[in-house]
Design an enzyme around this catalytic site. Structure first.
Site, PDB file in Angstrom:
ATOM      1  CE  LYS A 122      27.020  60.701  22.093  1.00 19.04           C
ATOM      2  NZ  LYS A 122      26.411  61.019  20.514  1.00 19.04           N
TER       3      LYS A 122
ATOM      4  CE1 TYR B 243      31.217  60.721  17.299  1.00 23.15           C
ATOM      5  CE2 TYR B 243      31.864  62.223  19.041  1.00 23.15           C
ATOM      6  CZ  TYR B 243      30.909  61.095  18.410  1.00 23.15           C
ATOM      7  OH  TYR B 243      29.925  60.875  19.511  1.00 23.15           O
TER       8      TYR B 243
ATOM      9  NE  ARG C 187      25.164  51.539  16.041  1.00 21.97           N
ATOM     10  CZ  ARG C 187      25.663  52.743  15.561  1.00 21.97           C
ATOM     11  NH1 ARG C 187      26.593  53.506  16.158  1.00 21.97           N
ATOM     12  NH2 ARG C 187      25.186  53.527  14.659  1.00 21.97           N
TER      13      ARG C 187
ATOM     14  CB  THR D  21      22.063  58.340  14.405  1.00 19.85           C
ATOM     15  OG1 THR D  21      22.710  57.104  14.178  1.00 19.85           O
ATOM     16  CG2 THR D  21      22.899  59.810  14.683  1.00 19.85           C
TER      17      THR D  21
ATOM     18  NE  ARG E  26      21.898  57.532  20.275  1.00 27.28           N
ATOM     19  CZ  ARG E  26      22.645  56.953  19.467  1.00 27.28           C
ATOM     20  NH1 ARG E  26      22.333  56.323  18.311  1.00 27.28           N
ATOM     21  NH2 ARG E  26      23.957  57.650  19.211  1.00 27.28           N
TER      22      ARG E  26
ATOM     23  CB  VAL F 126      19.967  64.075  15.881  1.00 27.86           C
ATOM     24  CG1 VAL F 126      20.235  65.420  15.314  1.00 27.86           C
ATOM     25  CG2 VAL F 126      20.868  62.856  15.325  1.00 27.86           C
TER      26      VAL F 126
ATOM     27  CG  ASN G 161      22.682  61.078  19.836  1.00 26.20           C
ATOM     28  OD1 ASN G 161      23.703  61.511  20.486  1.00 26.20           O
ATOM     29  ND2 ASN G 161      22.826  60.730  18.802  1.00 26.20           N
TER      30      ASN G 161
ATOM     31  CG  HIS H  75      29.872  56.645  20.951  1.00 27.12           C
ATOM     32  ND1 HIS H  75      29.689  56.779  19.686  1.00 27.12           N
ATOM     33  CD2 HIS H  75      30.748  55.627  21.219  1.00 27.12           C
ATOM     34  CE1 HIS H  75      30.838  55.975  18.885  1.00 27.12           C
ATOM     35  NE2 HIS H  75      31.313  55.152  19.858  1.00 27.12           N
TER      36      HIS H  75
ATOM     37  CD  GLU I 184      34.225  54.178  18.685  1.00 30.90           C
ATOM     38  OE1 GLU I 184      33.477  53.475  19.204  1.00 30.90           O
ATOM     39  OE2 GLU I 184      33.899  54.694  17.584  1.00 30.90           O
TER      40      GLU I 184
HETATM   41  P1  DAT Z   1      25.865  57.287  15.889  1.00 29.89           P
HETATM   42  O1  DAT Z   1      26.377  58.006  17.198  1.00 29.89           O
HETATM   43  O2  DAT Z   1      24.319  56.715  15.889  1.00 29.89           O
HETATM   44  O3  DAT Z   1      27.063  56.315  15.499  1.00 29.89           O
HETATM   45  P2  DAT Z   1      26.916  59.039  13.881  1.00 29.89           P
HETATM   46  O4  DAT Z   1      28.314  58.055  13.716  1.00 29.89           O
HETATM   47  O5  DAT Z   1      26.671  58.925  12.349  1.00 29.89           O
HETATM   48  O6  DAT Z   1      25.782  58.246  14.717  1.00 29.89           O
HETATM   49  O7  DAT Z   1      27.149  60.394  14.276  1.00 29.89           O
HETATM   50  C1  DAT Z   1      27.911  60.734  15.494  1.00 29.89           C
HETATM   51  C2  DAT Z   1      27.001  61.597  16.373  1.00 29.89           C
HETATM   52  O8  DAT Z   1      26.976  62.867  15.615  1.00 29.89           O
HETATM   53  C3  DAT Z   1      25.570  61.214  16.425  1.00 29.89           C
HETATM   54  O9  DAT Z   1      25.435  60.484  17.538  1.00 29.89           O
HETATM   55  C4  DAT Z   1      24.800  62.482  16.808  1.00 29.89           C
HETATM   56  C5  DAT Z   1      25.689  63.569  15.797  1.00 29.89           C
HETATM   57  N1  DAT Z   1      25.096  63.729  14.469  1.00 29.89           N
HETATM   58  C6  DAT Z   1      24.947  62.770  13.649  1.00 29.89           C
HETATM   59  N2  DAT Z   1      23.996  63.184  12.681  1.00 29.89           N
HETATM   60  C7  DAT Z   1      23.577  64.358  12.862  1.00 29.89           C
HETATM   61  C8  DAT Z   1      22.983  65.498  12.236  1.00 29.89           C
HETATM   62  N3  DAT Z   1      22.249  65.196  11.069  1.00 29.89           N
HETATM   63  N4  DAT Z   1      22.899  66.660  12.986  1.00 29.89           N
HETATM   64  C9  DAT Z   1      23.390  67.067  13.955  1.00 29.89           C
HETATM   65  N5  DAT Z   1      24.203  66.038  14.766  1.00 29.89           N
HETATM   66  C10 DAT Z   1      24.498  64.760  14.242  1.00 29.89           C
HETATM   67 MG    MG Z   2      28.837  56.462  14.996  1.00 28.80          MG
END
Ligand code: DAT
Ligand code: MG
Length: 168
Positions: free
Chosen positions: A29, A69, A105, A111, A122, A129, A132, A135, A146
Site C-alpha cells: 500500500k 473493496y 495472510r 487486519t 503488519r 489499522v 496497515n 493487502h 482481484e
Molecule cells: P484485510 O485487509 O485484512 O483483508 P478487510 O478486508 O476487512 O481487512 O479490510 C480492508 C482494509 O480496510 C484493511 O486492510 C484496513 C481497512 N480497515 C478494516 N477495518 C478497519 C477499521 N475498523 N478502521 C479503519 N480501517 C479499516
Molecule cells: Mg480483505
C-alpha cells in the site's frame, strides 16, 4: 467479444489453479511505498519459497478501488480507505505456490496491526489499522477476482523457478 470471453476464461482458468499453481494478489500500500518497505516486504515472499508471477507500480483509479473493496462499501471507514489507497502508488503483485492464499495472510498478520504478532508484516511495520501497509486476498475466489481486476492477461509471466525441486 469472443476475444474478451477467451481472455476472461484464460485469466480465470490460470489464476484458479490450486496446488503448487495457486495464486494470490498482494498489494504493497502507499504508506509502505513511501516508507521504503517494498524490498523488505518482497523479500519475505521470496524467502518463503513463493514465485513472483506479476509485479507493477500502479496509481490506482477510484473505479478500480471501488471494485476491489466493493464488499466494504457500507463500512464507516470506506471513503477514508479509498482516499488512503489513492494517496500514492501501490506495488501490485501476484505470487504463486502451494497454499499461497492462506500462507500469505499468515505472513501479513491480522487486519489490525495491534492484533498482529511480531514476525508478521503488519506486526513488524505498522501500528494503525488505517495504514496497515499491505493487502492480501482472503480466499482463492477473491484472489481470482482481484488478479483479474488489477492485471491484464499478458502481464502474468509463466516461468520456471530454478529452485522448485528444492522447495517441493
Ligand atoms: P484485510 O485487509 O485484512 O483483508 P478487510 O478486508 O476487512 O481487512 O479490510 C480492508 C482494509 O480496510 C484493511 O486492510 C484496513 C481497512 N480497515 C478494516 N477495518 C478497519 C477499521 N475498523 N478502521 C479503519 N480501517 C479499516
Ligand atoms: Mg480483505
Amino acid at each position: 467479444m469472443i476475444c474478451f470471453l477467451l481472455s476472461l476464461f484464460s485469466q480465470i482458468f490460470q489464476s484458479g489453479w490450486t496446488g503448487v499453481n495457486e495464486r494470490t494478489f498482494i498489494a504493497i500500500k502507499p504508506d509502505a511505498v513511501q516508507r521504503k518497505l517494498v524490498g523488505q516486504i518482497i523479500q519475505r515472499f521470496e524467502k518463503k519459497g513463493f514465485k513472483l508471477v506479476a509485479l507493477k507500480l500502479v496509481q490506482a483509479s477510484e473505479d478500480l478501488l471501488l471494485d476491489h473493496y466493493w464488499d466494504l462499501r457500507n463500512k464507516t471507514f470506506f471513503s477514508e480507505l479509498i482516499h488512503y489507497m489513492r494517496s500514492g502508488p501501490v506495488v501490485a503483485m501476484v505470487w504463486q505456490g502451494l497454499n499461497v492464499v492462506k500462507t500469505a495472510r499468515v505472513i501479513l498478520g491480522e487486519t489490525n496491526p495491534a492484533d498482529s504478532l511480531p514476525g508478521t508484516i503488519r506486526g513488524d511495520y505498522c501500528v494503525d489499522v488505517g495504514k496497515n501497509v499491505i493487502h492480501g486476498s482472503d480466499s482463492v475466489q477473491s484472489a481470482q477476482k482481484e488478479i483479474f481486476l488489477w492485471f491484464k492477461h499478458g502481464e502474468l509471466q509463466l516461468w520456471e523457478h530454478h529452485s522448485t525441486p528444492w522447495i517441493y
